[in-house]
Motif scaffolding. Structure first.
Motif, PDB file in Angstrom:
ATOM      1  N   ALA A 118      36.368  57.229  45.247  1.00 13.26           N
ATOM      2  CA  ALA A 118      37.796  57.115  45.510  1.00 13.26           C
ATOM      3  C   ALA A 118      38.072  55.797  46.224  1.00 13.26           C
ATOM      4  O   ALA A 118      37.461  55.486  47.226  1.00 13.26           O
ATOM      5  CB  ALA A 118      38.240  58.281  46.383  1.00 13.26           C
ATOM      6  N   SER A 119      38.972  55.014  45.665  1.00 13.92           N
ATOM      7  CA  SER A 119      39.254  53.719  46.265  1.00 13.92           C
ATOM      8  C   SER A 119      40.699  53.634  46.728  1.00 13.92           C
ATOM      9  O   SER A 119      41.143  52.597  47.162  1.00 13.92           O
ATOM     10  CB  SER A 119      38.991  52.623  45.235  1.00 13.92           C
ATOM     11  N   GLY A 120      41.431  54.737  46.628  1.00 20.07           N
ATOM     12  CA  GLY A 120      42.842  54.703  47.004  1.00 20.07           C
ATOM     13  C   GLY A 120      43.722  54.104  45.918  1.00 20.07           C
ATOM     14  O   GLY A 120      44.930  54.134  46.017  1.00 20.07           O
ATOM     15  N   LEU A 121      43.097  53.577  44.856  1.00 20.13           N
ATOM     16  CA  LEU A 121      43.886  53.001  43.776  1.00 20.13           C
ATOM     17  C   LEU A 121      44.182  54.056  42.731  1.00 20.13           C
ATOM     18  O   LEU A 121      43.427  54.995  42.555  1.00 20.13           O
ATOM     19  CB  LEU A 121      43.111  51.858  43.108  1.00 20.13           C
ATOM     20  N   ARG A 122      45.296  53.868  42.023  1.00 22.73           N
ATOM     21  CA  ARG A 122      45.655  54.834  40.994  1.00 22.73           C
ATOM     22  C   ARG A 122      45.995  54.145  39.693  1.00 22.73           C
ATOM     23  O   ARG A 122      46.407  53.000  39.677  1.00 22.73           O
ATOM     24  CB  ARG A 122      46.875  55.653  41.450  1.00 22.73           C
ATOM     25  N   GLY A 123      45.818  54.890  38.609  1.00 27.70           N
ATOM     26  CA  GLY A 123      46.269  54.445  37.293  1.00 27.70           C
ATOM     27  C   GLY A 123      45.688  53.104  36.902  1.00 27.70           C
ATOM     28  O   GLY A 123      44.484  52.871  37.044  1.00 27.70           O
ATOM     29  N   ASP A 124      46.559  52.197  36.424  1.00 26.92           N
ATOM     30  CA  ASP A 124      46.064  50.960  35.855  1.00 26.92           C
ATOM     31  C   ASP A 124      45.509  50.009  36.912  1.00 26.92           C
ATOM     32  O   ASP A 124      44.655  49.180  36.618  1.00 26.92           O
ATOM     33  CB  ASP A 124      47.174  50.293  35.029  1.00 26.92           C
ATOM     34  N   GLU A 125      45.974  50.150  38.171  1.00 31.77           N
ATOM     35  CA  GLU A 125      45.374  49.377  39.255  1.00 31.77           C
ATOM     36  C   GLU A 125      43.904  49.747  39.409  1.00 31.77           C
ATOM     37  O   GLU A 125      43.043  48.892  39.610  1.00 31.77           O
ATOM     38  CB  GLU A 125      46.096  49.654  40.585  1.00 31.77           C
ATOM     39  N   ALA A 126      43.626  51.063  39.355  1.00 24.14           N
ATOM     40  CA  ALA A 126      42.244  51.526  39.445  1.00 24.14           C
ATOM     41  C   ALA A 126      41.440  50.975  38.272  1.00 24.14           C
ATOM     42  O   ALA A 126      40.301  50.535  38.437  1.00 24.14           O
ATOM     43  CB  ALA A 126      42.196  53.049  39.462  1.00 24.14           C
ATOM     44  N   ALA A 127      42.046  50.953  37.093  1.00 20.88           N
ATOM     45  CA  ALA A 127      41.341  50.444  35.908  1.00 20.88           C
ATOM     46  C   ALA A 127      40.908  48.999  36.118  1.00 20.88           C
ATOM     47  O   ALA A 127      39.833  48.591  35.678  1.00 20.88           O
ATOM     48  CB  ALA A 127      42.225  50.577  34.665  1.00 20.88           C
ATOM     49  N   GLY A 146      46.521  54.641  31.883  1.00 20.15           N
ATOM     50  CA  GLY A 146      47.515  54.479  30.825  1.00 20.15           C
ATOM     51  C   GLY A 146      47.030  53.468  29.806  1.00 20.15           C
ATOM     52  O   GLY A 146      45.944  52.914  29.950  1.00 20.15           O
ATOM     53  N   PRO A 147      47.863  53.184  28.787  1.00 15.32           N
ATOM     54  CA  PRO A 147      47.458  52.249  27.729  1.00 15.32           C
ATOM     55  C   PRO A 147      47.131  50.857  28.283  1.00 15.32           C
ATOM     56  O   PRO A 147      46.221  50.190  27.798  1.00 15.32           O
ATOM     57  CB  PRO A 147      48.688  52.178  26.821  1.00 15.32           C
ATOM     58  N   GLU A 148      47.860  50.439  29.315  1.00 16.64           N
ATOM     59  CA  GLU A 148      47.626  49.128  29.916  1.00 16.64           C
ATOM     60  C   GLU A 148      46.227  49.073  30.538  1.00 16.64           C
ATOM     61  O   GLU A 148      45.488  48.096  30.375  1.00 16.64           O
ATOM     62  CB  GLU A 148      48.702  48.856  30.978  1.00 16.64           C
ATOM     63  N   GLY A 149      45.848  50.150  31.242  1.00 17.29           N
ATOM     64  CA  GLY A 149      44.520  50.221  31.859  1.00 17.29           C
ATOM     65  C   GLY A 149      43.421  50.204  30.808  1.00 17.29           C
ATOM     66  O   GLY A 149      42.393  49.538  30.982  1.00 17.29           O
ATOM     67  N   VAL A 150      43.638  50.917  29.712  1.00 15.11           N
ATOM     68  CA  VAL A 150      42.655  50.926  28.624  1.00 15.11           C
ATOM     69  C   VAL A 150      42.467  49.507  28.094  1.00 15.11           C
ATOM     70  O   VAL A 150      41.344  49.037  27.889  1.00 15.11           O
ATOM     71  CB  VAL A 150      43.091  51.876  27.487  1.00 15.11           C
TER      72      VAL A 150
END
Lengths: 345, 345
Positions: A118-127, A146-150
């Motif tokens: 766990a880094s506190g980041l979510r979604g595409d930021e985590a990606a 999301g698609p952006e993270g992919v």
């Protein structure tokens, strides 16, 4: 071949000797740095004599030199690292077993599974953070991307992104876990046993929402248009919370409860027993996950058995996707739910 | 500053565009590659104007460029990665919770915890594989590493190696978990309750030996020189195995059992109940770990409460060790064992 410099020594190295570099190995073995690199990275295309190979290996051992995986992956353009974000809650027994099997199976295919904490980041930021490690494949459980993270992951070299959840994400392979079917199976079972006032436990733990919300929705859908009602029951995983719920039981007027999973169901069973509510006579109880635990308690717990993908199947899917990165993303329905009726319903 | 080349594009990139490099970002932003590197890696020492910074960030976003953590750690000489080998068995609830808390706490200190999956390697060979990822700290649970492995990790830049187990390893910080105290506490409790023929469950699962063997030894040590006997009971975590054990119960002539942990204890309770063995009248049962589960079964389960280090304490120890790599390794006793007597003993 791209030349990668060795990492500089850390500002204050804890060891008495500085971090050895491939240049040190080259000096000790009396060969060039390129030769050290060819030998230690098993560059098969280059012919190097056996005595030279042996000299390099001996020098590396003597100095305690370890090649840098990062430098190697920079050279190769990709790694053998399969990245999995760690789940946001402590893993339950079913998930622990699944991750364990998956790791073993990928290990046999010569990948290394790395769980990213766990880094506190979510979604595409985590990606983006995951992309910095340049994994060759990423397996994302839950609604984490999301698609952006992919796209970010693929542009940084990931050959396969696989999501494990309720929805398809553009560009990613999808292993679909439809938790509504779990709720539907539980509710239908209770209805078939003659129950008409059904409670559905929703854990207070917010990070379980991704499972509990679809399970509740599935139960509602199954009983929609019948003469049965569904009541949402909020519950924390503590004895106090279960006792407070049991204290309101007569007033709630329920004759059945789908208790989210087997662990919550055992908690509910215990609190109802303390209050003198008879199971299944007064109230039927059903869990989910089919843990051994449910067979050990009395009355024996009815449950929804969930068939997760085998670690081996999933590992093979990842391997195929890595070896054939051009193939279009595939979707697979994974979750088969079957009711196991025991004494509690 | 050491120049790190960008990774070459993988042989067959899955994305339609090739993997963007920092050179692409530099071209689009109209700046040098060094400037891109300064901006994206927040090199505070270098002054770069706000409009230039903005141009670089915009170009990186437009191209989908993600800096390479490996390249960054090559430049910095170390990473913010704390590596933990994944346990060889699926994690139990106590350990899952501990790892979860530890990850959260290190995340708040701006580290990333990475769990390294089973790779089939053992001991110092495994340490070499971990070293290739250049972690800044390594936390090794169980008997996974020797002095040679510790030295390899330190020479490759790890500033702290922390072992979590029964023994000290030269060069590493030791968090000592003395599982003998768990066995001693359980056996003493049973003896104090008047029991003289004590069974001790040893799980068949070999990877639990690191806990079960010291627990058995502790029980033996506690009863050594008394009029009580200790009998080792091999048990798999299945109903069949528990039933086979319960079928031999009269013949074994035991009046108490320390069942390894709460999960095995609930399994034993259930099998004894099926056979009509009364708990605690005929046989006292005690588990360990103090899971909620033990309070939910009837009779309520006596247990040994084990206080693990808090994730936060441990994260702070790692952080201190990373910031002061020169300090000599410290040892800390971590495991406090207290008996919680309930109805089953």
């Amino acid at each position: 071949m791209v030349q990668i410099p060795d990492p500089p020594a850390p500002p204050s190295s804890p060891a008495s000797r500085p971090v050895p570099t491939s240049a040190d190995v080259a000096r000790l073995a009396g060969v060039s740095r390129a030769t050290v690199s060819y030998v230690l990275n098993n560059a098969g295309a280059v012919r190097i004599s056996e005595p030279t190979r042996r000299r390099v290996h001996e020098a590396a051992r003597e100095l305690g030199y370890v090649p840098h995986a990062a430098a190697r992956s920079l050279r190769a353009g990709h790694s053998r690292m399969v990245l999995m974000p760690a789940p946001p809650v402590p893993a339950g027994p079913l998930y622990s077993q699944f991750v364990h099997d998956f790791q073993q199976a990928l290990g046999r295919l010569d990948y290394t599974v790395v769980q990213y904490g766990a880094s506190g980041l979510r979604g595409d930021e985590a990606a983006r953070a995951w992309a910095e490690l340049r994994p060759v494949a990423v397996l994302v459980p839950g609604p984490g991307i999301g698609p952006e993270g992919v796209a970010v992951l693929k542009r940084s070299g990931a050959r396969a992104v696989v999501t494990l959840g309720c929805d398809r994400v553009e560009g990613a392979h999808a292993l679909l876990l439809d938790h509504e079917t779990v709720g539907r199976a539980a509710a239908r079972h209770l209805y078939d046993r003659g129950r008409r006032r059904v409670g559905v436990v929703v854990p207070r733990e917010r990070s379980l929402d991704m499972f509990s919300r679809p399970r509740l929705a599935g139960a509602r859908a199954a009983l929609d248009g019948t003469d049965a009602t569904v009541t949402e029951l909020s519950l924390a995983y503590t004895e106090e919370s279960a006792r407070a719920l049991a204290a309101r039981w007569r007033e709630l007027g329920l004759d059945a409860v789908f208790a989210f999973n087997d662990e919550y169901a055992v908690l509910v069973l215990s609190a109802l027993a303390e209050r003198g509510v008879r199971v299944p006579e007064d109230t039927a109880v059903i869990g989910a996950d089919d843990l051994l635990l449910g067979r050990l308690v009395r009355p024996r717990l009815s449950t929804v058995h969930i068939r997760l993908p085998s670690g081996r199947d999933l590992a093979e899917l990842v391997d195929r996707a890595v070896r054939n990165p051009g193939t279009p993303p595939e979707s697979r329905e994974l979750l088969a739910a079957t009711v196991v009726g025991r004494e509690s319903s």
